[in-house]
Design a protein around this motif. Structure first.
Motif, PDB file in Angstrom:
ATOM      1  N   TYR A 148      43.135  37.822  29.135  1.00 52.89           N
ATOM      2  CA  TYR A 148      42.310  37.491  30.295  1.00 52.89           C
ATOM      3  C   TYR A 148      41.085  36.732  29.812  1.00 52.89           C
ATOM      4  CZ  TYR A 148      45.017  41.334  32.321  1.00 52.89           C
ATOM      5  OH  TYR A 148      46.020  42.156  32.736  1.00 52.89           O
ATOM      6  N   ARG A 150      38.112  37.303  31.108  1.00 57.98           N
ATOM      7  CA  ARG A 150      37.088  38.338  31.130  1.00 57.98           C
ATOM      8  C   ARG A 150      37.758  39.694  31.025  1.00 57.98           C
ATOM      9  NH1 ARG A 150      34.112  37.374  36.687  1.00 57.98           N
ATOM     10  NH2 ARG A 150      32.822  39.087  35.932  1.00 57.98           N
ATOM     11  N   SER A 152      38.622  43.191  32.072  1.00 54.52           N
ATOM     12  CA  SER A 152      38.588  43.892  33.359  1.00 54.52           C
ATOM     13  C   SER A 152      39.185  45.282  33.273  1.00 54.52           C
ATOM     14  CB  SER A 152      39.342  43.077  34.418  1.00 54.52           C
ATOM     15  OG  SER A 152      40.687  42.867  34.023  1.00 54.52           O
ATOM     16  N   SER A 157      39.124  44.585  38.510  1.00 53.49           N
ATOM     17  CA  SER A 157      38.117  43.534  38.510  1.00 53.49           C
ATOM     18  C   SER A 157      37.196  43.708  37.307  1.00 53.49           C
ATOM     19  CB  SER A 157      37.302  43.570  39.802  1.00 53.49           C
ATOM     20  OG  SER A 157      36.195  42.687  39.726  1.00 53.49           O
ATOM     21  N   ALA A 158      36.758  42.578  36.765  1.00 54.06           N
ATOM     22  CA  ALA A 158      35.844  42.626  35.620  1.00 54.06           C
ATOM     23  C   ALA A 158      34.480  43.186  35.996  1.00 54.06           C
ATOM     24  CB  ALA A 158      35.693  41.221  35.039  1.00 54.06           C
ATOM     25  N   SER A 205      33.058  41.716  29.738  1.00 55.05           N
ATOM     26  CA  SER A 205      33.412  41.569  31.154  1.00 55.05           C
ATOM     27  C   SER A 205      32.669  40.409  31.816  1.00 55.05           C
ATOM     28  CB  SER A 205      33.100  42.856  31.916  1.00 55.05           C
ATOM     29  OG  SER A 205      31.702  42.981  32.131  1.00 55.05           O
ATOM     30  N   SER A 207      29.969  40.525  33.362  1.00 55.12           N
ATOM     31  CA  SER A 207      29.464  40.975  34.655  1.00 55.12           C
ATOM     32  C   SER A 207      27.962  40.733  34.735  1.00 55.12           C
ATOM     33  CB  SER A 207      29.765  42.464  34.850  1.00 55.12           C
ATOM     34  OG  SER A 207      29.131  42.965  36.002  1.00 55.12           O
TER      35      SER A 207
END
Length: 429
Positions: A148, A150, A152, A157-158, A205, A207
């Motif tokens: 991926y 990011r 996750s 979801s990340a 991630s 985020s």
């Protein structure tokens, strides 16, 4: 809730301690791991209730007595569930919109059960550290292996993956500080390594919402820990964390999305505020907030049903009042606006009351004389504070993983704090 519960069997204390540790171990590292520990805790909580019905009403020797704070937390959990159910029935929404709300109801026996048993805090610390190592391993596999862009994890979801990794990493850091204060160096090293693993997973991630919570967490840690006698180990820990964050960024693959995402947030804000560009991540979310805030005054008490709002949103787009991109978003990307929109002012008040009450109850102990009480109070206060910050840019409590993480952690940390308080009082007596 009975103010003087009977003592449950010893095996139930073992069950609840193991289930709580397993919750942290599996929370982010295996598919649906957040449900495993929660399910086991629910079974244990019901077992504690059942054995209490069969036994005499003598005080459980290792459980602090029930107080108004305990009853208030349970009442607020029930209120969140009740208002969610009322809104769903009122709007004729699908039963799937009861899913997250029902978990607040199920959290009550978990909280009640945990409050009446003797928790093994060393098991919780071990489960937390090992869970963070596993989480970092998943993040490394997903980014280094180019599976991926990011990390996750297994929470769809990340963004929540990064948020929860940061929260658990902060708890591990606080546990390391407590172990260092008590000069338990092996435990401090293990928990510090777990904290570093959590930071790595958060960075992997990419985020951005996690960064909003960082100042809050640092302030809470400072209030709980800053003592003249603690400065040396704390400063050493901060230096190690700063170095680890730099290393985490350096070991990510070249051109990893974290670099561009962290740098792009301000540019996206300027594009929306100056040119009205709602096609980027920040702009689309701000436009979704605008659409919701236009609609909420029309139905302020119980809000809009989901199907009703979808039709209303199409009308707003057709009239040119909001950008068409809003129609492609799954939700408003704001926890508080989402609740206000679909459950009205009643739902928003219940949600805020739960967050504020739990935050305040933990904060009251941040300057307690006993270090264990202060650390657990800091970890507990960090939970509603961080989730409030995360909720500004996502509907984190609208996901099974997010709501289970919040409710299980709230119950475990509150029970652990009350137990530590009782231990401190008995030691001082």
């Amino acid at each position: 809730m009975p103010p003087t519960p009977a003592a449950p069997p010893a095996w139930l204390s073992t069950w609840m301690s193991a289930s709580a540790a397993l919750s942290f171990l599996l929370m982010l590292s295996v598919p649906s791991g957040y449900s495993v520990g929660g399910g086991l805790l629910l079974l244990g909580g019901l077992g504690v209730w059942w054995t209490g019905r069969q036994a005499s009403r003598s005080m459980a020797p290792d459980a602090a007595p029930w107080t108004a704070e305990d009853r208030t937390l349970c009442a607020l959990l029930l209120a969140v569930f009740a208002i969610n159910a009322l809104a769903v029935l009122w709007h004729g929404d699908s039963g799937k919109y009861l899913d997250q709300g029902a978990r607040y109801l199920l959290a009550v026996p978990i909280l009640a059960g945990l409050r009446r048993v003797r928790l093994r805090l060393d098991w919780l610390a071990l489960g937390l550290a090992l869970g963070l190592f596993a989480t970092a391993g998943v993040a490394a596999w997903q980014t280094q292996g180019q599976v991926y862009g990011r990390a996750s994890g297994f929470v769809t979801s990340a963004i929540p993956f990064g948020d929860m990794s940061l929260t658990m990493g902060f708890w591990s850091l606080m546990g390391a500080a407590l172990a260092a204060i008590r000069r338990r160096w092996c435990g401090a090293a293990l928990l510090l390594a777990g904290s570093l693993a959590g930071i790595y997973a958060m960075i992997a991630s990419a985020s951005r919402g996690s960064l909003v919570a960082l100042p809050i967490l640092l302030v809470l840690a400072a209030v709980a820990l800053l003592r003249r006698t603690h400065l040396r180990p704390l400063l050493a820990g901060v230096a190690i964390l700063a170095a680890a964050a730099a290393i985490a960024l350096s070991v990510l693959p070249a051109g990893h999305i974290a670099e561009s995402r962290y740098g792009a947030a301000l540019d996206e804000w300027h594009a929306y505020s100056q040119r009205g560009d709602a096609t980027n991540n920040v702009g689309s979310r701000l436009e979704a907030w605008k659409a919701a805030l236009i609609s909420i005054p029309e139905r302020p008490l119980l809000g809009w049903g989901h199907a009703q709002y979808d039709a209303h949103l199409r009308e707003l787009i057709g009239a040119g009042r909001v950008a068409p991109i809003v129609g492609t978003l799954a939700n408003t990307h704001n926890q508080f606006i989402e609740i206000w929109l679909h459950q009205g002012s009643l739902g928003l008040i219940a949600c805020l009351a739960l967050l504020i009450a739990s935050f305040w109850y933990f904060c009251r102990r941040l300057r307690a004389p006993e270090p264990a009480v202060r650390v657990l109070a800091c970890c507990g206060a960090a939970l509603p504070a961080a989730f409030a910050a995360y909720g500004l840019t996502q509907v984190i409590l609208g996901r099974n993983n997010g709501v289970m993480f919040f409710l299980v952690s709230l119950a475990v940390l509150w029970a652990a704090l009350r137990q530590a308080e009782r231990d401190a009082a008995q030691a001082a007596a």
